[in-house]
Design an enzyme around this catalytic site. Structure first.
Site, short mmCIF file in Angstrom:
data_model
loop_
_atom_site.label_atom_id
_atom_site.label_comp_id
_atom_site.label_asym_id
_atom_site.label_seq_id
_atom_site.Cartn_x
_atom_site.Cartn_y
_atom_site.Cartn_z
N CYS A 69 2.91 24.66 -45.49
CA CYS A 69 3.08 23.26 -45.88
C CYS A 69 2.77 23.16 -47.37
CB CYS A 69 2.12 22.37 -45.11
SG CYS A 69 2.24 22.56 -43.33
N ARG A 111 8.34 24.36 -49.06
CA ARG A 111 7.28 24.91 -48.22
C ARG A 111 7.27 24.32 -46.81
NH1 ARG A 111 3.43 27.47 -51.33
NH2 ARG A 111 1.89 27.24 -49.67
N TRP A 137 5.48 21.69 -42.43
CA TRP A 137 6.32 22.56 -41.61
C TRP A 137 5.57 22.69 -40.29
CZ3 TRP A 137 6.00 27.89 -39.84
CH2 TRP A 137 7.21 28.39 -39.34
N ASN A 171 -2.95 23.03 -45.26
CA ASN A 171 -1.91 24.06 -45.15
C ASN A 171 -2.56 25.26 -44.50
OD1 ASN A 171 0.22 25.86 -45.60
ND2 ASN A 171 -0.47 26.34 -47.66
N GLY A 172 -1.98 25.75 -43.40
CA GLY A 172 -2.56 26.91 -42.71
C GLY A 172 -2.66 26.63 -41.23
N GLU A 193 20.70 42.62 -45.54
CA GLU A 193 20.40 41.46 -46.37
C GLU A 193 21.57 40.46 -46.37
OE1 GLU A 193 18.03 40.02 -47.54
OE2 GLU A 193 18.68 38.79 -49.22
N LYS A 244 21.28 36.62 -45.09
CA LYS A 244 21.60 35.52 -46.01
C LYS A 244 22.61 34.58 -45.36
CE LYS A 244 19.32 35.59 -48.26
NZ LYS A 244 18.08 36.14 -48.69
N GLU A 279 20.90 32.60 -42.34
CA GLU A 279 19.92 31.55 -42.64
C GLU A 279 20.52 30.39 -43.42
OE1 GLU A 279 16.49 32.75 -44.99
OE2 GLU A 279 17.69 34.09 -46.20
N HIS A 337 29.48 52.62 -30.63
CA HIS A 337 28.61 52.92 -29.48
C HIS A 337 28.30 51.66 -28.68
CE1 HIS A 337 28.20 57.06 -30.65
NE2 HIS A 337 28.03 56.66 -31.90
N LYS A 385 9.71 28.37 -46.94
CA LYS A 385 9.86 29.44 -47.93
C LYS A 385 8.96 30.63 -47.65
CE LYS A 385 11.23 31.30 -51.80
NZ LYS A 385 12.54 31.97 -51.73
O1 M6R Z 1 7.42 35.82 -49.42
P1 M6R Z 1 7.90 37.03 -48.70
O2 M6R Z 1 8.77 37.89 -49.54
O3 M6R Z 1 6.77 37.82 -48.08
O4 M6R Z 1 8.79 36.47 -47.51
C1 M6R Z 1 9.36 37.34 -46.58
C2 M6R Z 1 10.41 36.65 -45.76
O5 M6R Z 1 9.85 35.55 -45.08
C3 M6R Z 1 11.58 36.16 -46.61
O6 M6R Z 1 12.17 37.21 -47.30
C4 M6R Z 1 12.63 35.48 -45.72
O7 M6R Z 1 13.23 36.41 -44.88
C5 M6R Z 1 13.65 34.75 -46.57
N1 M6R Z 1 13.97 33.49 -45.94
C6 M6R Z 1 14.91 35.48 -46.76
O8 M6R Z 1 15.82 34.79 -47.55
#
Ligand code: M6R
Length: 588
Positions: A2, A27, A73, A97-98, A463, A467, A470, A486, A583
């Site tokens: 958050c 966040r 969040w 936050n936490g 990756e 991308k 998400e 397979h 994030k």
């Molecule tokens: O802050 P971090 O690099 O540790 O975060 C890791 C993942 O949560 C982050 O890469 C996530 O997969 C992203 N949404 C990818 O775009």
């Protein structure tokens, strides 16, 4: 995860708090709320949804000079006004936050003492316990100290007590919190972008510390309430780093910063094709474990390819949420590398702590200065990506890949390889300026997409697939090209989009054979390669610059990022804040 912003000063508090919250919306964005002091009373406004919902419900011009705000969040309890922060019990109002892991235990105990709870959250136990302890302690700092000693889990807290309407109190354990100073007042915030419009001077609150902040004073205490002198930091970037600057989305802006981010990262560690002393010297490790989550884990897979090939050291890449619980085979000859943009990802931090407890050397590769992972690792190397606001990582991925490539060279002890980096920014620029809309126009209408590649190209496929998922909510999977037959090839039907990445000469003909297999099942193939081939095994070809194999992954990711961006835009998705995401994932 958050976002928290608090302000106390001579200026009106609500514009500062709400503008700060907007910069922290990455966040978490389920709901938002603010508590402010007006007419000697703590007032609270909360709304479900984005900050803009909250904004339209509060009057910016209110004569309030102290307040705390929050963007949520949801972890415990659905997004609702009752579950939103700030939470208030008795004299205490709190933003958090936490996660408080033992909240049920505390709640049960307090219910027996007659305390009434109204939300489903873990957070509500914090003001409840503060209020309960305050009745005996009668001193706010001592009450906070006592309350914190009962909490298990992670927290960054902003606290207001109705017996002291001149101060904000703050504390942290496992979640980030900064205190920032401007001429006319002071802030608390979860991250630097929240305060950059007003100041670039800040203090990083350390684990276990408590702060008392008034309009002209900041006092920081350790967990025994001894006063300490905190170190002041200056944020080096500009306010622009957190602004859209004319771009429609942060994701696009951040992709377009990649040329600079590449050069900033390279030039921080290298000068005239030689390492500067900012690059660490490492002993001869026999094994490397790379541990990370999400995209950072995929960077780890690229790192594995490069370190194994160039430095001849075996590398295992592990997802942090598994690594922290599994049996790991490591010893004094092992280096554990944690990759994290935020430096706060809970699983990555736990994996780091586990390796440390077992006496293993650790190296953090992190973007956010002063983050927990950066501070706790034995060694830290920063990537120079600057603040990344879009939830989908792009420029940090490219910067991490650049740094992992430099690390592979460092570990190989072949400094002469650094010449391969020379001029790569031109290729980055070329790829950033291509138009990817025609590929997106095909993909966006489909519900499934496949990415195939071999070796390091497979890591890039992972990756590319994440991308796309998400940002555009299209189901997509990445496969090692040879694996498809397979089983998964049964999913290929007429027109299924298949994006193939093929940059490695060693496996070029093999990957092409696999592409022909999907083409024979009528897939629609987008072929991303660094060598033009005239043929009918693909529908579209994207030719990327042919650079050395060492640095190729740094540039190959760019078309994948821009295709995802264009697809998400065509589908009308909320590109910078995809549904259900935040994030950085500071909870398990
Ligand atoms: O802050 P971090 O690099 O540790 O975060 C890791 C993942 O949560 C982050 O890469 C996530 O997969 C992203 N949404 C990818 O775009």
């Amino acid at each position: 995860m958050c976002g928290i912003v608090g302000y106390v000063g001579k200026e009106k508090a609500l514009p500062r708090i709400l503008s700060g919250l907007k910069f922290l919306e990455y966040r978490g964005y389920d709901s938002a709320g603010v508590a402010y002091i007006l007419n000697e009373k703590v007032n609270i406004t909360k709304r479900v949804g984005r900050i803009k919902e909250l904004e339209s419900s509060v009057d910016y011009n209110l004569d309030t000079y102290i307040g705390i705000g929050h963007t949520r969040w949801a972890t415990h309890g659905v997004p609702s006004e009752i579950n939103s922060h700030p939470h208030q019990v008795g004299k205490f109002t709190v933003v958090h936050n936490g996660i408080i892991e033992n909240y049920l235990e505390i709640k049960e105990k307090l219910i027996k003492e007659g305390v009434n709870f109204i939300s489903e959250t873990d957070t509500e136990v914090i003001p409840a316990l503060l209020d309960y302890n305050y009745k005996k302690e009668k001193d706010i700092l001592k009450t906070i100290k006592k309350t914190l000693s009962s909490l298990e889990g992670s927290y960054a807290l902003g606290i207001i007590c109705s017996d002291d309407l001149d101060n904000i109190y703050a504390a942290r354990c496992g979640s980030p919190l900064i205190i920032a100073k401007e001429d006319n007042g002071n802030f608390i915030a979860s991250d630097v972008p929240a305060i950059l419009s007003y100041t670039n001077k800040y203090i990083l609150l350390e684990e276990g510390e408590i702060a008392k902040i008034s309009k002209d004073n900041i006092s920081v205490y350790d967990n025994e309430l001894n006063k300490i002198i905190p170190k002041e930091n200056i944020f080096e970037g500009t306010e622009d780093a957190a602004m859209l600057n004319g771009y429609e989305h942060y994701m696009l802006k951040e992709i377009h910063e990649e040329e600079k981010v590449y050069l900033d990262t390279l030039n921080y560690y290298v000068e005239n094709n030689k390492f500067k002393n900012t690059m660490l010297e490492f002993k001869d490790y026999k094994h490397i474990h790379i541990v990370a989550c999400g995209s950072a884990y995929y960077v780890g897979n690229i790192g594995k390819s490069l370190i194994e090939e160039y430095a001849n050291i075996p590398v295992d890449v592990e997802v942090a949420s598994e690594y922290r619980y599994k049996k790991n085979f490591y010893d004094k000859d092992t280096l554990v590398i944690i990759i994290s943009q935020s430096g706060e990802t809970a699983d990555s931090l736990a994996a780091l702590r586990k390796a440390k407890e077992d006496g293993i050397d650790t190296l953090a590769i992190v973007n956010v200065f002063g983050s927990s992972i950066a501070r706790e690792a034995l060694y830290t190397l920063y990537v120079k990506a600057g603040p990344e606001i879009a939830v989908a990582t792009t420029k940090a991925f490219l910067a991490q890949t650049t740094l992992l490539t430099l690390l592979a060279v460092r570990l190989s002890k072949k400094e002469e390889l650094l010449k391969e980096f020379v001029g790569l920014e031109k290729s980055i620029n070329e790829l950033l300026n291509k138009d990817y809309l025609e590929y997106a126009k095909y993909i966006y209408k489909h519900n499934d997409t496949f990415f195939i590649g071999r070796l390091v190209d497979y890591a890039l496929c992972l990756e590319g697939s994440l991308k796309l998922k998400e940002t555009s909510y299209i189901n997509s999977v990445a496969f090692q090209a040879g694996e498809l037959k397979h089983g998964t090839i049964s999913l290929i039907t007429d027109g299924t989009p298949v994006i193939s990445i093929c940059t490695d000469d060693l496996v070029r003909s093999k990957t092409i054979s696999n592409i022909k297999e999907v083409k024979a099942r009528n897939a629609y193939v987008i072929f991303i390669t660094n060598e033009f081939i005239e043929s009918d095994f693909y529908d579209k070809i994207i030719v990327i610059p042919k650079v050395s194999k060492l640095v190729s992954p740094i540039i190959s990711v760019i078309p994948l990022q821009l295709i995802s961006y264009e697809v998400a835009k065509l589908r009308g998705c909320d590109i910078d804040k995809p549904r259900n995401l935040a994030k950085s994932v500071t909870v398990e």
